[in-house]
Design an enzyme around this catalytic site. Structure first.
Site, short mmCIF file in Angstrom:
data_model
loop_
_atom_site.label_atom_id
_atom_site.label_comp_id
_atom_site.label_asym_id
_atom_site.label_seq_id
_atom_site.Cartn_x
_atom_site.Cartn_y
_atom_site.Cartn_z
N ASP A 157 55.66 17.46 66.76
CA ASP A 157 54.98 17.31 65.47
C ASP A 157 54.14 18.52 65.10
O ASP A 157 53.78 18.70 63.94
CB ASP A 157 54.09 16.06 65.49
CG ASP A 157 54.93 14.81 65.62
OD1 ASP A 157 55.86 14.66 64.82
OD2 ASP A 157 54.68 14.00 66.52
N HIS A 183 51.78 14.79 75.35
CA HIS A 183 52.97 13.95 75.34
C HIS A 183 52.98 13.10 76.60
O HIS A 183 52.58 13.55 77.65
CB HIS A 183 54.25 14.80 75.28
CG HIS A 183 55.42 14.02 74.80
ND1 HIS A 183 56.19 13.26 75.66
CD2 HIS A 183 55.91 13.83 73.56
CE1 HIS A 183 57.12 12.66 74.94
NE2 HIS A 183 56.98 12.97 73.67
N1 COA Z 1 44.02 16.28 72.44
C1 COA Z 1 43.11 16.36 73.41
N2 COA Z 1 43.28 15.87 74.66
C2 COA Z 1 44.45 15.29 74.90
C3 COA Z 1 45.47 15.18 73.93
C4 COA Z 1 45.21 15.70 72.65
N3 COA Z 1 46.13 15.62 71.69
N4 COA Z 1 46.50 14.53 74.47
C5 COA Z 1 46.20 14.24 75.73
N5 COA Z 1 44.96 14.71 76.00
C6 COA Z 1 44.25 14.61 77.29
C7 COA Z 1 43.45 13.32 77.30
O1 COA Z 1 42.12 13.63 77.07
C8 COA Z 1 43.69 12.74 78.65
O2 COA Z 1 42.62 13.13 79.48
P1 COA Z 1 41.86 12.04 80.37
O3 COA Z 1 42.90 11.59 81.36
O4 COA Z 1 40.75 12.82 80.93
O5 COA Z 1 41.45 10.98 79.40
C9 COA Z 1 44.95 13.40 79.20
O6 COA Z 1 45.22 14.50 78.34
C10 COA Z 1 46.10 12.42 79.18
O7 COA Z 1 46.19 11.86 77.88
P2 COA Z 1 46.61 10.39 77.54
O8 COA Z 1 46.13 10.03 76.19
O9 COA Z 1 46.24 9.49 78.68
O10 COA Z 1 48.16 10.53 77.53
P3 COA Z 1 49.15 9.52 76.91
O11 COA Z 1 50.42 9.72 77.59
O12 COA Z 1 48.62 8.12 76.88
O13 COA Z 1 49.19 9.98 75.37
C11 COA Z 1 49.75 10.95 73.38
C12 COA Z 1 50.18 10.72 74.82
C13 COA Z 1 50.90 11.61 72.64
C14 COA Z 1 49.43 9.62 72.71
C15 COA Z 1 48.49 11.85 73.35
O14 COA Z 1 48.80 13.10 73.94
C16 COA Z 1 47.93 12.04 71.96
O15 COA Z 1 47.15 11.23 71.49
N6 COA Z 1 48.36 13.12 71.24
C17 COA Z 1 47.96 13.33 69.86
C18 COA Z 1 48.90 12.57 68.92
C19 COA Z 1 50.26 13.20 68.84
O16 COA Z 1 50.40 14.40 68.68
N7 COA Z 1 51.28 12.35 68.91
C20 COA Z 1 52.67 12.78 68.78
C21 COA Z 1 53.39 12.62 70.06
S1 COA Z 1 55.04 13.29 69.95
#
Ligand code: COA
Length: 380
Positions: free
Chosen positions: A317, A261
């Site tokens: 979710d 998140h």
């Molecule tokens: N699975 C694996 N690794 C994850 C992850 C996931 N679902 N979510 C975050 N990470 C890791 C990333 O690899 C990243 O590592 P890095 O900095 O080495 O690349 C780190 O955690 C930070 O993630 P990031 O994508 O930069 O965070 P964000 O704030 O941009 O993204 C989300 C937030 C929600 C988009 C992301 O966690 C995600 O894609 N989750 C899956 C989709 C989901 O469940 N969405 C519903 C949200 S309520």
């Protein structure tokens, strides 16, 4: 000029809001001063919508009046059903719901007025109509007739009734109520931001809500609940969870859906509540497959993320997927059901946005070339 770039608007405050507060470090979510965990335990969805829209909980009389205000709005134009009968059904139901929401504007007598009484009227209408358009789509694509709403039931009860055609048990209605409360509002998430940004042009509510539905559909936002269930279905059993997670994480940029998140750095409090709901449903039904697989996925993710020094916890979710599965919903309807709940939060934000508007118009730092000389097409 300051060109500080916050990609993904990470950490950027666009305005003030009195609707909800998230403490990502503590794992706390507050609606208008009330902790979400307490609201999920004690309040009905109607009470929570009233709270989000009016800033205080209703007394018994106000609640009864609010229910009576919602009741006349469940019916939708027959053209929505015609649309559903004519749509191809192979895609995400979000395409149908988004199109229907947009159509509702064309049938409204005053779709464009953004004065607060009119926006509030449309909000009440959409709160009820979203239930109807979502349940009706599910029935029509299965070749069934839509079911006439039962405004004497609660919003949660009516939704289950119009989806299945049967008056739901008290237990199922309560689970639905909790799910609606937990999904109602979440600050400046992507779809709410889109709704506010759209409204900031002083366009109409229907345009803002249609845009928000489009944003909610994405797998990084509301689409994740469907993606979680599809992953669990593909995996099939507890033994398959670990190889699946390791396989996803081994891919560059691999994301396990339902985890992580932008704001929460500890467990999302909504996930905690839904985890317990999922556990209870699994125990009561005697079928714990989906819950057990979810627990195993959480265990493997905890271990793998700890190895990387990261805290990537389940979000709302993740456990909503197994809860909805045990309530009998098809997995591709999970995101539309998220919209049925989130319409209340979107509307609360539109009240705020229209009441004190400033056009949202951020900047992009130009990274292209300059000073090129134009060459006529025949000499290029
Ligand atoms: N699975 C694996 N690794 C994850 C992850 C996931 N679902 N979510 C975050 N990470 C890791 C990333 O690899 C990243 O590592 P890095 O900095 O080495 O690349 C780190 O955690 C930070 O993630 P990031 O994508 O930069 O965070 P964000 O704030 O941009 O993204 C989300 C937030 C929600 C988009 C992301 O966690 C995600 O894609 N989750 C899956 C989709 C989901 O469940 N969405 C519903 C949200 S309520």
């Amino acid at each position: 000029m300051d060109q500080t770039i916050n990609r993904g608007l990470d950490g950027v405050y666009i305005d003030t809001s009195a609707i909800s507060f998230i403490d990502g470090g503590k794992g706390q979510l507050v609606y208008r001063g009330y902790d979400i965990t307490e609201l999920a335990d004690k309040a009905s969805y109607e009470e929570v919508v009233y709270l989000l829209w009016n800033g205080h909980l209703p007394n018994a009389e106000q609640l009864a009046e609010f229910r009576a205000e919602i009741a006349p709005h469940y019916a939708v134009p027959g053209a929505v059903y015609d649309l559903y009968r004519n749509l191809p059904h192979g895609h995400s139901p979000m395409h149908a719901i988004r199109t229907a929401a947009s159509m509702l504007g064309a049938y409204d007598d005053d779709p464009d007025g953004v004065d607060l009484p009119n926006v509030r009227r449309i909000g009440l209408k959409l709160l009820a109509e979203f239930q109807t358009i979502t349940a009706a789509y599910e029935r029509i694509r299965r070749g069934l007739q839509p079911v006439a709403p039962r405004p004497d039931l609660s919003l949660a009860g009516n939704f289950l009734y119009t989806l299945t055609g049967e008056v739901p048990s008290e237990a199922a209605t309560r689970v639905m109520d909790v799910a609606l409360v937990l999904h109602a509002e979440h600050g400046s998430n992507a779809s709410t931001f889109v709704a506010r940004a759209t409204a900031s042009t002083l366009t109409d509510v229907y345009s803002a809500i249609t845009a928000a539905i489009g944003a909610l559909k994405g797998p990084l936002h509301g689409g994740a609940n469907t993606a979680v269930m599809q992953a669990l279905e593909e995996i099939g059993d507890v033994a398959g969870v670990e190889p699946y997670v390791l396989g996803v994480l081994a891919k560059p940029g691999g994301r396990v859906m339902g985890f992580g998140h932008r704001v929460y750095k500890v467990l999302d409090p909504r996930a905690q509540v839904l985890k317990e709901v999922s556990r209870k449903l699994a125990l009561e039904s005697g079928d714990s497959k989906w819950f057990d697989m979810s627990l195993e996925m959480e265990r493997v993710m905890d271990r793998e993320m700890a190895k990387k020094g990261k805290e990537v916890k389940p979000n709302v979710d993740f456990f909503s997927a197994s809860v909805y599965r045990m309530l009998g919903f098809p997995s591709d309807m999970y995101t539309p059901i998220f919209a049925v709940a989130r319409i209340s939060g979107w509307m609360a934000h539109l009240f705020e946005q229209y009441a004190d508007n400033r056009l949202m118009r951020p900047r992009l730092a130009y990274s292209g070339t300059m000073g090129l000389e134009f060459v006529p097409v025949e000499r290029r």
